[in-house]
Design a protein around this motif. Structure first.
Motif, PDB file in Angstrom:
ATOM      1  N   ARG A  64      65.198 115.802   7.981  1.00 33.13           N
ATOM      2  CA  ARG A  64      64.755 115.097   9.193  1.00 33.13           C
ATOM      3  C   ARG A  64      65.324 113.680   9.230  1.00 33.13           C
ATOM      4  NH1 ARG A  64      58.655 115.722   7.844  1.00 33.13           N
ATOM      5  NH2 ARG A  64      59.674 115.069   5.935  1.00 33.13           N
ATOM      6  N   LEU A  65      65.285 112.981   8.097  1.00 32.89           N
ATOM      7  CA  LEU A  65      65.852 111.630   8.040  1.00 32.89           C
ATOM      8  C   LEU A  65      67.361 111.669   8.235  1.00 32.89           C
ATOM      9  CD1 LEU A  65      63.890 109.965   5.095  1.00 32.89           C
ATOM     10  CD2 LEU A  65      63.665 109.492   7.544  1.00 32.89           C
ATOM     11  N   ARG A  66      68.016 112.684   7.649  1.00 32.23           N
ATOM     12  CA  ARG A  66      69.465 112.819   7.808  1.00 32.23           C
ATOM     13  C   ARG A  66      69.830 113.009   9.277  1.00 32.23           C
ATOM     14  NH1 ARG A  66      73.133 115.438   9.607  1.00 32.23           N
ATOM     15  NH2 ARG A  66      71.722 117.120  10.190  1.00 32.23           N
ATOM     16  N   SER A  67      69.088 113.856   9.950  1.00 33.46           N
ATOM     17  CA  SER A  67      69.355 114.121  11.358  1.00 33.46           C
ATOM     18  C   SER A  67      69.141 112.875  12.216  1.00 33.46           C
ATOM     19  CB  SER A  67      68.453 115.264  11.838  1.00 33.46           C
ATOM     20  OG  SER A  67      68.666 115.523  13.193  1.00 33.46           O
ATOM     21  N   ILE A  68      68.053 112.158  11.971  1.00 35.10           N
ATOM     22  CA  ILE A  68      67.753 110.930  12.710  1.00 35.10           C
ATOM     23  C   ILE A  68      68.837 109.879  12.455  1.00 35.10           C
ATOM     24  CG2 ILE A  68      66.160 108.967  12.762  1.00 35.10           C
ATOM     25  CD1 ILE A  68      63.925 111.100  12.274  1.00 35.10           C
ATOM     26  N   ALA A  69      69.233 109.724  11.204  1.00 39.70           N
ATOM     27  CA  ALA A  69      70.273 108.740  10.861  1.00 39.70           C
ATOM     28  C   ALA A  69      71.601 109.116  11.508  1.00 39.70           C
ATOM     29  CB  ALA A  69      70.423 108.645   9.348  1.00 39.70           C
ATOM     30  N   GLN A  70      71.955 110.392  11.468  1.00 42.54           N
ATOM     31  CA  GLN A  70      73.223 110.823  12.056  1.00 42.54           C
ATOM     32  C   GLN A  70      73.225 110.637  13.569  1.00 42.54           C
ATOM     33  OE1 GLN A  70      76.064 111.748  10.300  1.00 42.54           O
ATOM     34  NE2 GLN A  70      76.887 111.340  12.335  1.00 42.54           N
TER      35      GLN A  70
END
Length: 158
Positions: A64-70
């Motif tokens: 979830r954090l990876r998706s938000i950051a990307q």
């Protein structure tokens, strides 16, 4: 203003790159995805090496954090800005909170650095960015990278 327990660190940028003409040609989508994944993995490995030296447990990748950051890295690259608040007015605390981290959050941003080694060196020379990297309260991470302009987003949750 961030509430107690939350920390957001202002990003670092080089002189803005040109966003028009041949110099701004788009990176092919397949190559961009591969570059972003490799760059993010490199940043995470370097982050965990720094955390180990500081006596912290490694951070674990949170999808979830990876998706938000990307998403944030891609949006900043597409629209040529570098801010913790997105164009809709959503703050990094709110974005990270939407992933389930609403107590201890942090975000590092940068623009213009072509490699994970470069961006990590810059973040380590900045007190606020370094504080995020070495904060043992953070348990999870998501990293986003856009090769078009070299936009970096490192989101932490704990």
């Amino acid at each position: 203003m961030a509430s107690l327990g939350r920390r957001t660190v202002i990003g670092i940028a080089l002189v803005p790159l040109l966003f028009c003409g041949a110099a701004a040609a788009a990176v092919p989508a397949a190559h961009a995805a591969s570059s972003a994944g490799n760059a993010a993995a490199d940043v995470i490995a370097r982050t965990n090496a720094i955390r180990q030296e500081a006596g912290c447990a490694p951070v674990k990748v949170d999808e979830r954090l990876r998706s938000i950051a990307q998403e944030h890295a891609t949006d900043m690259a597409r629209h040529g800005y570098l801010e913790h608040e997105d164009r809709d007015g959503t703050s990094s605390d709110e974005r990270i909170g939407s992933a389930g981290y609403d107590t201890v959050t942090g975000e590092n941003l940068a623009h213009g650095y072509a490699s994970a080694a470069e961006v990590m060196n810059v973040w380590m020379r900045s007190a606020g960015h370094r504080e995020n990297l070495e904060d043992c309260a953070f348990t999870h991470i998501g990293v986003g990278y856009s090769p078009n302009g070299h936009y970096w987003v490192q989101d932490f949750g704990g």
